[in-house]
Motif scaffolding. Structure first.
Motif, PDB file in Angstrom:
ATOM      1  N   TYR A 197      10.751  -2.805  -2.375  1.00  0.00           N
ATOM      2  CA  TYR A 197       9.637  -3.165  -1.501  1.00  0.00           C
ATOM      3  C   TYR A 197       8.342  -3.158  -2.323  1.00  0.00           C
ATOM      4  N   GLU A 198       7.390  -4.008  -1.887  1.00  0.00           N
ATOM      5  CA  GLU A 198       6.052  -3.964  -2.472  1.00  0.00           C
ATOM      6  C   GLU A 198       5.063  -3.592  -1.377  1.00  0.00           C
ATOM      7  N   ASN A 199       4.348  -2.493  -1.603  1.00  0.00           N
ATOM      8  CA  ASN A 199       3.283  -2.070  -0.701  1.00  0.00           C
ATOM      9  C   ASN A 199       1.949  -2.482  -1.310  1.00  0.00           C
ATOM     10  N   VAL A 200       1.083  -3.088  -0.512  1.00  0.00           N
ATOM     11  CA  VAL A 200      -0.212  -3.575  -0.992  1.00  0.00           C
ATOM     12  C   VAL A 200      -1.328  -2.891  -0.207  1.00  0.00           C
ATOM     13  N   GLU A 201      -2.293  -2.326  -0.949  1.00  0.00           N
ATOM     14  CA  GLU A 201      -3.462  -1.678  -0.350  1.00  0.00           C
ATOM     15  C   GLU A 201      -4.728  -2.318  -0.913  1.00  0.00           C
ATOM     16  N   HIS A 202      -5.773  -2.361  -0.085  1.00  0.00           N
ATOM     17  CA  HIS A 202      -7.092  -2.849  -0.508  1.00  0.00           C
ATOM     18  C   HIS A 202      -8.117  -1.733  -0.354  1.00  0.00           C
ATOM     19  N   SER A 203      -9.124  -1.742  -1.228  1.00  0.00           N
ATOM     20  CA  SER A 203     -10.172  -0.726  -1.147  1.00  0.00           C
ATOM     21  C   SER A 203     -11.434  -1.226  -1.832  1.00  0.00           C
ATOM     22  N   LEU A 204     -12.584  -0.782  -1.343  1.00  0.00           N
ATOM     23  CA  LEU A 204     -13.842  -1.053  -2.031  1.00  0.00           C
ATOM     24  C   LEU A 204     -13.999  -0.142  -3.249  1.00  0.00           C
ATOM     25  N   SER A 205     -13.276   0.972  -3.264  1.00  0.00           N
ATOM     26  CA  SER A 205     -13.334   1.915  -4.375  1.00  0.00           C
ATOM     27  C   SER A 205     -12.504   1.404  -5.545  1.00  0.00           C
TER      28      SER A 205
END
Length: 328
Positions: A197-205
């Motif tokens: 599986y590929e988990n993708v997260e986004h962040s301004l940091s």
């Protein structure tokens, strides 16, 4: 009359100092799904007590697993993550820099150990912590600058990194970012056995911990990710990376995956739930295959039909599953 199928049993082996009943790791959710499949789950903390099971899931939250934990896990007929014994970053992370290098671009300083080395520090007894503090003061050794992930630091260039950060405990790495608009992207290759599986997260940091969950879906991993996984001998875990010019730039690897802030809430992502249920189904399949290959679990390392004699170190090692149940 058809003989009733024997109930399967999975042992989860934790570090001795791990908090009992903690729900901070994904393995806890996997265990819930397995219980719903009528699998018996037993949590073992350290090596002081042995209870036979069809398989053991080695879930020791340290970058380097102690040899005695590995020896203990070998007593079970089947093992998950038995050989994943060392995930320190210095051996595999991309873009590592040394004090004499020239790199006039942003860098990040991290611990060589997983999650800032916090699991190792937390596992120390009060006496051990006091002894280390006294020794540091006596030798005037500088205090440890990175003791948890929040201590990671970004500097404009390699030449800006203070000398105190260049220790065997730390690594200095090129700061490589993948962007999606204004946000930074973190990719996690999460796996168990043949499931990817590929988990993708986004962040301004630029140091991503947890911000905006995008997706967690089955995918075909890049060959470099598969190669690293084999090198680290990981049956279960994750590899953190970003994509740079079509290639993964690898940050970290982990074998005791956390649930984050939403693990015990209704906001826990449905795609995460789907992935962890699939992991539980894969473990259930392995438990059934193990029985067909070797018969009922006995706690014998070699799988012999006769149980080994009890020892003072493992006083319950000779029990069979049937004996253990009849004693209840």
């Amino acid at each position: 009359m058809t003989m009733q199928a024997r109930r399967k049993k999975l042992a989860i082996l934790h570090d001795e100092g791990a908090p009992r009943g903690s729900h901070q790791h994904m393995v806890g959710k996997i265990a819930e799904f397995l219980r719903a499949m009528d699998v018996e789950i037993v949590n073992l903390y350290g090596t002081g007590y042995f209870e036979p099971a069809d398989a053991v899931f080695v879930h020791v939250d340290r970058s380097v697993v102690p040899a005695k934990m590995v020896r203990f896990a070998r007593r079970f007929p089947e093992q998950i993550n038995l050989n994943a014994c060392d995930i320190r970053k210095r051996a595999f992370a991309d873009g590592l820099l040394e004090p004499g290098d020239v790199y006039p671009a942003p860098v990040i300083v991290k611990s060589d150990l997983n999650y800032g080395g916090a699991p190792e520090l937390a596992s120390r007894s009060l006496l051990t912590r006091l002894t280390h503090r006294i020794a540091r003061l006596a030798t005037r050794t500088p205090r440890r600058l990175i003791a948890q992930k929040s201590d990671y630091r970004i500097f404009p260039a390699l030449s800006d990194v203070p000398a105190d950060y260049f220790t065997p405990d730390n690594i200095v790495q090129k700061l490589m970012l993948e962007k999606d608009g204004a946000k930074n992207v973190l990719r996690e290759y999460i796996f168990l056995k043949s499931l990817h599986y590929e988990n993708v997260e986004h962040s301004l940091s630029e140091i991503i911990t947890e911000d905006e969950h995008i997706s967690c879906l089955p995918f075909t991993p890049h060959p470099r990710l598969i190669s690293l996984r084999r090198r680290l001998k990981l049956d279960y875990g994750k590899i953190d990376y970003v994509m740079v010019d079509g290639e993964p730039f690898i940050f970290d690897a982990n074998k005791t995956l956390g649930l984050g802030d939403y693990g015990d809430s209704e906001q826990f992502a449905e795609d995460y739930q789907t992935m962890l249920k699939a992991f539980a189904e894969e473990i259930y399949r392995l438990l059934n295959e193990s029985e067909r290959r070797a018969g009922p679990a006995t706690g014998s390392q070699s799988g012999d039909s006769e149980p080994k004699a009890r020892s003072s170190r493992y006083p319950h090692a000779a029990r069979t599953l049937a004996t253990a149940r009849s004693a209840r």
